[in-house]
Scaffold this motif. Structure first.
Motif, short mmCIF file in Angstrom:
data_model
loop_
_atom_site.label_atom_id
_atom_site.label_comp_id
_atom_site.label_asym_id
_atom_site.label_seq_id
_atom_site.Cartn_x
_atom_site.Cartn_y
_atom_site.Cartn_z
N HIS A 1 0.83 -1.21 0.00
CA HIS A 1 0.00 0.00 0.00
C HIS A 1 0.86 1.26 0.00
O HIS A 1 0.60 2.21 -0.74
CB HIS A 1 -0.92 0.00 1.23
N GLN B 1 -8.51 -8.17 0.47
CA GLN B 1 -8.16 -7.02 -0.37
C GLN B 1 -7.33 -7.44 -1.57
O GLN B 1 -7.46 -6.87 -2.65
CB GLN B 1 -7.43 -5.98 0.48
N ALA C 1 -0.42 -10.02 -6.67
CA ALA C 1 0.21 -8.70 -6.81
C ALA C 1 1.68 -8.84 -6.45
O ALA C 1 2.11 -9.87 -5.91
CB ALA C 1 -0.48 -7.67 -5.91
N GLN D 1 -9.45 -8.65 -4.45
CA GLN D 1 -10.04 -7.58 -5.24
C GLN D 1 -9.11 -7.09 -6.34
O GLN D 1 -9.55 -6.48 -7.32
CB GLN D 1 -10.43 -6.41 -4.33
N LEU D 2 -7.81 -7.37 -6.21
CA LEU D 2 -6.83 -6.97 -7.23
C LEU D 2 -6.53 -8.10 -8.21
O LEU D 2 -5.60 -7.99 -9.00
CB LEU D 2 -5.53 -6.51 -6.56
N TYR E 1 -0.22 -5.83 -10.48
CA TYR E 1 -1.20 -6.83 -10.07
C TYR E 1 -1.91 -7.34 -11.32
O TYR E 1 -1.70 -6.82 -12.42
CB TYR E 1 -2.21 -6.26 -9.06
N THR E 2 -2.71 -8.36 -11.15
CA THR E 2 -3.36 -9.21 -12.17
C THR E 2 -2.34 -10.24 -12.67
O THR E 2 -1.14 -9.96 -12.74
CB THR E 2 -3.94 -8.43 -13.37
#
Length: 405
Positions: free
Chosen positions: A285, A358, A366, A361-362, A297-298
Motif C-alpha cells: 500500500h 483485499q 500482486a 479484489q486486485l 497486479y493481475t
C-alpha cells in the motif's frame, strides 16, 4: 490439527490422516481439499430397515464412507464436503451422493487421499499441524451502541459476537437514561468477551473505536473486574495487560486493517504470521502511494514482471490454490516457484483474512518490484491469460516436481 499418518500408497497416491478440533483446523482442511481428492471419515446416514413384522422403519446410523470430493463449503462451525461414494457399504450404494459434515467437537479423524502432492499441499499440512504462531488476536470494534467481536488467527478472521444496544439521547431524563444505556452496552460487550475469549490462547485484545468510547470501556472493564475473586471476570482482570487501545477511522474491515498497521499493535503482534502478512500488505500500500511504478497486479502483469526478473515480493491469495481448474493451480504453483528460485520472496495470504480479502479484489495476485518496468504499460492485455499458450509453456517449463513425502 494433529497429523496421525502420512504415507505413499502403492499406486503413488498420498494418504494423510488428521484430527481436527478447532475452527482454524477446518479452514486449513478447506484449503487442503481439492475436487477429485478422496475423503474418508465417519458420518451419520439415515437408513431404512425392515422390521420382523414386515414394516419399514428409518434409523440414523454412524457409518464410515469414502467420497470423491465434488464441492467443499466452509463455515466457522462446520466443513461440508459433498461428493460421491466410492467405497462398498451395505447402507450406501456406490456412486450415491452424500454430504459429510466435519465439525470440531468432538474432535474428528479424517483421511484424505490425494493423487497430486505438491509444494502447496506440503506447506499447508505443515502449517496446519504446527503449533507456532497459534496465539490468537481478538478485536473488538465498537461505536456508540454497536460492537463486533472478531477472532483473528494466523489464517482467518471471523466474527464471534455482535452487540447492539440503543443508546438514549443526551437530553432525556437529564442524561440518566443515556448513562444507563451505555452501562448496559458495556456490560453486554464484557459478557461477550467473557463468553468468547480464551485468554490462555489469546495474545492480544484490541479495543478499537473511532471516538473515545474505547477509553471509557477500558475504565468500565477495570472497575467491573477489579474486585472479582474468581471466574471469568477475574481472568479478564489478570489479562488486562493484553489490552491495546487503537483509534480507527471507521468500524469496517478497512478500519481494522489500519488498526493492525498501528505501531503499538504491530509491535505486540511481531511474532505472528498475521503481523508478517500485514507488514507485507502495508508495504505494498505504501509503495502504491509513493511509487506506483513499483507495484503490479493481475496474473498477466505479475507474470511479465517475473519474466523480467523484477519481482522482489510476490503476494498470492490462497483461493487460487482451491480453484477447480488444474491449469490455474499449476500456473500459480509455477509462478511462486519461479519467483523464489529467482531470488524473490513470496507470501500466500488467507482469503478469509483482511489481507487476502483485499488482494482478491486486485485479481488474487500482486507484487512489489525491484525496479520499474515501463514496458508493462505498453503490453496488450490478453483475455483469460492463464489459459493462453504462453502461460501453458510457462507451466511446462516451471511446474514444480512432486514433493517427496
Amino acid at each position: 490439527m494433529r497429523l496421525l499418518r502420512k504415507a505413499v500408497r502403492p499406486d503413488g497416491e498420498v494418504e494423510v490422516k488428521v484430527t481436527v478440533n478447532t475452527t482454524e483446523d477446518l479452514w486449513h482442511l478447506y484449503n487442503f481439499l481439492l475436487c477429485g481428492d478422496h475423503v474418508r471419515t465417519k458420518t451419520r446416514r439415515k437408513v431404512t430397515k425392515e422390521t420382523s413384522i414386515g414394516t419399514k422403519a428409518a434409523e440414523t446410523r454412524v457409518i464410515t464412507l469414502e467420497l470423491t470430493v465434488r464441492q467443499v463449503d466452509f463455515s466457522p462451525e462446520e466443513l461440508r464436503v459433498q461428493g460421491v461414494n466410492v467405497s462398498e457399504n451395505e447402507h450406501v450404494k456406490l456412486g450415491a451422493h452424500h454430504t459429510l459434515s466435519i465439525i470440531t467437537f468432538p474432535p474428528q479423524d479424517i483421511t484424505i487421499i490425494k493423487k497430486e502432492w505438491d509444494e502447496i499441499a506440503e506447506t499447508r499440512l505443515k502449517e496446519a499441524c504446527s503449533n507456532e504462531g497459534r496465539s490468537d488476536t481478538v478485536a473488538v470494534i465498537m461505536d456508540n451502541g454497536t460492537a463486533n467481536l472478531l477472532l483473528v488467527t494466523p489464517s482467518l478472521m471471523y466474527p464471534r459476537a455482535k452487540v447492539e444496544v440503543t443508546i438514549a439521547k443526551k437530553h432525556k431524563n437529564d442524561g440518566t437514561a443515556r448513562d444507563k444505556s451505555i452501562q448496559r452496552f458495556f456490560k453486554n460487550v464484557l459478557d461477550a468477551i467473557c463468553t468468547h475469549v480464551d485468554f490462555e490462547k489469546t495474545k492480544l485484545l484490541l479495543i478499537c473505536s473511532p471516538a473515545h468510547i474505547r477509553e471509557e470501556f477500558l475504565k468500565y472493564m477495570e472497575s467491573a473486574t477489579v474486585h472479582a475473586e474468581a471466574g471469568p471476570l477475574r481472568t479478564i482482570y489478570k489479562n488486562l495487560s493484553k489490552v491495546v487501545l487503537v483509534k480507527v477511522t471507521d468500524c469496517t474491515n478497512d478500519g481494522l486493517r489500519k488498526a493492525f498497521a498501528d505501531s503499538a499493535v504491530a509491535s505486540a503482534m511481531s511474532s505472528t504470521r498475521s503481523a508478517e502478512d500485514m507488514k507485507v500488505w502495508q508495504s505494498f500500500h505504501n509503495t502504491m502511494s509513493s511509487d506506483p511504478d513499483l507495484c503490479v497486479y493481475t496474473p498477466q502483469m505479475v507474470y511479465q514482471a517475473a519474466m523480467m526478473g523484477a519481482i522482489g515480493k510476490l503476494m498470492v491469495s490462497d483461493d487460487v490454490f482451491r480453484s477447480h481448474s488444474p491449469i490455474e493451480r499449476r500456473f500459480y504453483l509455477s509462478l511462486v516457484q519461479f519467483v523464489n528460485n529467482s531470488g524473490g520472496k513470496s507470501s500466500i495470504f488467507s482469503s478469509n483474512h483482511i489481507t487476502g480479502e483485499q488482494l482478491t479484489q486486485l485479481g488474487s495476485v500482486a507484487a512489489i518490484l525491484l525496479f520499474p518496468c515501463p514496458e508493462l504499460d505498453e503490453m496488450a492485455v490478453v483475455p483469460d491469460f492463464i489459459n493462453s499458450e504462453e502461460a501453458a509453456a510457462f507451466i511446462r517449463e516451471n511446474a514444480p516436481a512432486r514433493v517427496t513425502v
